[in-house]
Scaffold this motif. Structure first.
Motif, short mmCIF file in Angstrom:
data_model
loop_
_atom_site.label_atom_id
_atom_site.label_comp_id
_atom_site.label_asym_id
_atom_site.label_seq_id
_atom_site.Cartn_x
_atom_site.Cartn_y
_atom_site.Cartn_z
N PRO A 193 0.82 -1.25 -0.05
CA PRO A 193 0.17 -0.04 0.00
C PRO A 193 0.80 1.23 -0.09
O PRO A 193 0.21 2.46 0.07
N TYR A 194 1.98 1.14 0.16
CA TYR A 194 2.95 2.28 -0.11
C TYR A 194 4.11 2.09 -1.15
O TYR A 194 4.27 0.84 -1.52
N SER A 195 4.74 3.15 -1.48
CA SER A 195 5.56 2.85 -2.74
C SER A 195 7.22 3.31 -2.43
O SER A 195 7.48 4.00 -1.37
N VAL A 196 8.04 2.90 -3.22
CA VAL A 196 9.51 3.14 -3.00
C VAL A 196 9.79 4.28 -4.19
O VAL A 196 8.73 4.39 -5.26
N ASN A 197 10.79 5.09 -4.16
CA ASN A 197 11.13 6.01 -5.46
C ASN A 197 11.82 5.23 -6.49
O ASN A 197 11.55 5.75 -7.50
N ASN A 198 12.40 4.23 -6.10
CA ASN A 198 13.03 3.78 -7.26
C ASN A 198 13.58 1.97 -6.90
O ASN A 198 13.69 1.81 -5.71
N PHE A 199 13.63 1.09 -7.92
CA PHE A 199 14.30 -0.17 -7.62
C PHE A 199 15.23 -0.58 -8.70
O PHE A 199 15.13 -0.12 -9.77
N LEU A 200 16.37 -0.98 -8.15
CA LEU A 200 17.34 -1.42 -9.13
C LEU A 200 17.93 -2.90 -8.86
O LEU A 200 18.06 -3.13 -7.67
N SER A 201 17.84 -3.64 -9.80
CA SER A 201 18.36 -4.86 -9.56
C SER A 201 19.84 -5.02 -9.30
O SER A 201 20.67 -4.29 -9.96
N LYS A 202 20.10 -5.97 -8.67
CA LYS A 202 21.83 -6.52 -8.27
C LYS A 202 22.11 -7.50 -9.43
O LYS A 202 21.18 -8.44 -9.63
N PRO A 203 23.22 -7.46 -9.90
CA PRO A 203 24.26 -6.42 -9.84
C PRO A 203 23.64 -5.21 -10.55
O PRO A 203 22.97 -5.24 -11.64
N PHE A 204 23.98 -3.88 -10.01
CA PHE A 204 23.60 -2.75 -10.47
C PHE A 204 24.65 -1.99 -11.15
O PHE A 204 26.02 -2.26 -10.83
N ASP A 205 24.46 -1.03 -12.07
CA ASP A 205 25.26 -0.16 -12.78
C ASP A 205 25.41 1.28 -12.01
O ASP A 205 24.52 1.98 -11.60
N PRO A 206 26.77 1.33 -11.49
CA PRO A 206 26.98 2.36 -10.42
C PRO A 206 26.61 3.91 -10.83
O PRO A 206 26.23 4.74 -10.38
N ILE A 207 26.57 3.93 -12.52
CA ILE A 207 26.40 5.14 -13.06
C ILE A 207 24.84 5.20 -13.13
O ILE A 207 24.50 6.53 -12.77
#
Length: 129
Positions: free
Chosen positions: A96-110
């Protein structure tokens, strides 16, 4: 004044990597799970952003996020979830609440750094630079 980022990550290698990537631009504090993160928050240390793992011991990402979002003090802190778990997007969409963003691991530092800058550029939470 540098913006402050709280890392909530149980894997020491990823903690060190994130600290290395982000510490030149930001004040970075790391905790190993949601429980430690709340202890840190309750010591009146309020971050401008939280970057968190989803699968952690003691207090996992789901429990930590729920406690964070239902609290009066911390609910507006922007959150980025980093996770290798395949079910996170499905779990996040059912909350019922959200996050600002999701990134999968492994992630790109840039991409991570661009995501952070974008959140800070559009967020009304925290310090104004």
């Amino acid at each position: 004044m540098k913006k402050r980022i709280l890392l909530v990550e149980d894997e020491p290698t990823i903690q060190r990597l994130l600290h290395f990537i982000l510490s030149k631009e930001y004040d970075v504090q790391a905790t190993a799970n949601g429980y430690e993160a709340f202890l840190w928050l309750e010591s009146r240390q309020i971050p401008d952003l939280i970057i968190m793992d989803w699968v952690m011991p003691q207090m996992d990402g789901r429990s930590f996020l729920k406690c964070l979002k239902v609290s009066g003090l911390y609910s507006e802190i922007p959150v980025i979830v980093l996770s290798a778990s395949e079910n996170v997007i499905e779990e996040l969409s059912g909350l019922p609440y959200s996050v600002n963003n999701f990134l999968s691991k492994p992630f790109d530092p840039i991409i991570l750094k661009e995501t952070i800058r974008s959140i800070f550029k559009t967020s009304t939470y925290g310090f104004v630079n």
